[in-house]
Design a protein around this motif. Structure first.
Motif, PDB file in Angstrom:
ATOM      1  N   VAL A  66     -48.169   6.930 -45.142  1.00 53.25           N
ATOM      2  CA  VAL A  66     -49.823   6.783 -44.922  1.00 53.25           C
ATOM      3  C   VAL A  66     -50.286   6.030 -43.616  1.00 53.25           C
ATOM      4  N   VAL A  67     -50.080   4.896 -44.104  1.00 51.62           N
ATOM      5  CA  VAL A  67     -49.455   3.829 -42.774  1.00 51.62           C
ATOM      6  C   VAL A  67     -49.866   4.217 -41.669  1.00 51.62           C
ATOM      7  N   GLN A  68     -48.464   4.494 -41.139  1.00 55.71           N
ATOM      8  CA  GLN A  68     -47.843   4.649 -40.097  1.00 55.71           C
ATOM      9  C   GLN A  68     -48.973   6.025 -39.287  1.00 55.71           C
ATOM     10  N   GLY A 112     -39.697   7.894 -32.483  1.00 58.63           N
ATOM     11  CA  GLY A 112     -40.421   6.612 -33.010  1.00 58.63           C
ATOM     12  C   GLY A 112     -40.291   6.498 -34.812  1.00 58.63           C
ATOM     13  N   SER A 113     -40.073   7.242 -35.231  1.00 58.34           N
ATOM     14  CA  SER A 113     -39.831   7.159 -36.755  1.00 58.34           C
ATOM     15  C   SER A 113     -38.259   6.754 -37.500  1.00 58.34           C
ATOM     16  N   LEU A 114     -37.146   6.861 -36.472  1.00 56.29           N
ATOM     17  CA  LEU A 114     -36.427   5.944 -36.413  1.00 56.29           C
ATOM     18  C   LEU A 114     -36.239   4.873 -35.816  1.00 56.29           C
ATOM     19  N   GLN A 115     -37.311   4.543 -35.419  1.00 54.43           N
ATOM     20  CA  GLN A 115     -37.505   2.720 -34.869  1.00 54.43           C
ATOM     21  C   GLN A 115     -38.711   2.123 -35.780  1.00 54.43           C
ATOM     22  N   VAL A 116     -38.627   2.457 -36.752  1.00 49.27           N
ATOM     23  CA  VAL A 116     -39.991   1.660 -37.200  1.00 49.27           C
ATOM     24  C   VAL A 116     -40.019   0.511 -38.064  1.00 49.27           C
ATOM     25  N   PHE A 117     -40.224  -0.584 -37.854  1.00 51.68           N
ATOM     26  CA  PHE A 117     -39.618  -2.100 -38.440  1.00 51.68           C
ATOM     27  C   PHE A 117     -41.208  -3.054 -38.470  1.00 51.68           C
ATOM     28  N   ALA A 118     -42.124  -2.803 -37.490  1.00 56.02           N
ATOM     29  CA  ALA A 118     -42.987  -4.024 -38.491  1.00 56.02           C
ATOM     30  C   ALA A 118     -44.053  -3.258 -39.344  1.00 56.02           C
ATOM     31  N   GLN A 119     -44.045  -2.216 -39.755  1.00 55.98           N
ATOM     32  CA  GLN A 119     -44.631  -1.608 -40.722  1.00 55.98           C
ATOM     33  C   GLN A 119     -44.321  -1.606 -41.866  1.00 55.98           C
ATOM     34  N   VAL A 173     -33.742   0.477 -39.176  1.00 56.58           N
ATOM     35  CA  VAL A 173     -33.830  -1.002 -38.324  1.00 56.58           C
ATOM     36  C   VAL A 173     -34.040  -1.924 -39.163  1.00 56.58           C
ATOM     37  N   TYR A 174     -34.700  -2.445 -40.315  1.00 53.96           N
ATOM     38  CA  TYR A 174     -34.815  -2.752 -41.123  1.00 53.96           C
ATOM     39  C   TYR A 174     -33.626  -3.699 -40.895  1.00 53.96           C
TER      40      TYR A 174
END
Length: 330
Positions: A198-200, A260-267, A284-285
């Motif tokens: 939801v945040v993303q 972009g969904s496969l590169q999520v890290f900061a969230q 990624v994490y």
């Protein structure tokens, strides 16, 4: 003089260049024909084009192709920064990747996040674009409101949402006013992934909304008028006219959102740190943990190769499927 002697005389006086024509005059004095200049207009145009694309080619080679080659090279080694060793291990890291007991849960979390993000983002963006495409008062304000999170710092946006999603945060405080006891959103296995998605979605839905809105404004109004004359309902007009004509934009936004969904890290790093357990540990994490927390740089490079293969495969699959549902493709 006889006719035979006259004909012989005319033949002797005829130039050697052929029947009835003058002989070619050498240009360079060597007896050969004129040479074509090397720098023709076509070659000058080609050189100009290469000069213009040279910075892009150089940047792609230095910042894309070279790092990819180095990642593959590092994946064949075990690099211990603390001990200062860099040993060739061959396919040992790939063998460890196939036997990693944590990898299935990581891939499952990655798939859940990607599917949830793509479905929610694209559907909400298209719905907002359709609503804002109506000629109503205040649409400019709503466009700015929904697009403003796109230009906000990602880390700042995530930190604010982290405070709101805490057990005693703003969302549970709002629910408490109506008598609902909200859960600890970021610490429950069933709610942590939903919260991150939801945040993303709220962060980037404005970008896809603007792209869809531009595509909707390019659909000819005459098609809707003809459909109304034929008695087509609004839903039928949407599926038979709107969706086919904006299908190139749907393809573009889907590729951008999937990658972009496969590169999520900061969230993940700010909100859940991959927890609880590994329920929100995306690929990624997990790569970051292996390389920079556990100092397994060779295995981290192997995970990078896996991520690259997944992104490439999904992009190629979407690109190949465009011929079946994109309106302008044949």
């Amino acid at each position: 003089m006889s006719q035979t002697e006259e004909a012989a005389g005319r033949g002797a006086n005829r130039p050697a260049g052929g029947a009835g024509g003058p002989a070619p005059v050498p240009v360079d004095g060597s007896g050969g024909s004129a040479r074509r200049p090397f720098w023709t207009s076509r070659r000058r145009d080609q050189l100009t084009g290469y000069v213009f694309i040279a910075p892009q080619l150089f940047g792609s080679a230095v910042f894309v192709l070279l790092p990819l080659a180095l990642v593959v090279w590092y994946s064949l080694h075990e690099w211990n920064v603390l001990a200062g060793t860099f040993d060739y291990v061959g396919a040992e890291n790939y063998r460890a990747l196939a036997e990693d007991p944590t990898l299935p849960s990581v891939l499952r979390a990655t798939a859940l996040f990607s599917v949830g993000l793509v479905l929610c983002n694209l559907s909400l963006a298209l719905l907002l674009a359709v609503l804002l495409n109506q000629r109503l008062r205040g649409t400019v304000v709503f466009r700015t409101l929904f697009f403003s999170p796109v230009v906000v710092s990602l880390v700042a946006w995530t930190i604010v949402w982290g405070f709101l999603l805490q057990d005693n945060g703003g969302i549970n405080g709002l629910l408490d006013t109506i008598g609902v006891d909200g859960p600890n959103w970021l610490r429950g296995e069933a709610t942590a992934m939903v919260s991150v998605v939801v945040v993303q979605v709220f962060k980037n839905v404005g970008l896809n909304m603007v792209l869809f809105l531009a595509a909707l404004q390019g659909v000819p109004a005459e098609l809707y008028e003809a459909a109304e004359v034929d008695g087509a309902s609004r839903a039928r007009q949407f599926w038979r006219i709107t969706v086919p004509l904006i299908s190139p934009t749907i393809l573009l936004t889907s590729i951008i959102t999937v990658v972009g969904s496969l590169q999520v890290f900061a969230q993940i790093a700010v909100l859940t740190q991959g927890g609880p357990g590994t329920s929100t540990t995306v690929l990624v994490y997990y790569l970051y943990q292996q390389a920079f927390q556990f100092h397994h740089f060779g295995y981290g490079a192997t995970l990078s190769v896996l991520l690259f293969v997944i992104v490439l495969a999904l992009t190629v699959l979407q690109w190949q499927m465009r011929r079946r549902w994109v309106f302008h493709e044949s």
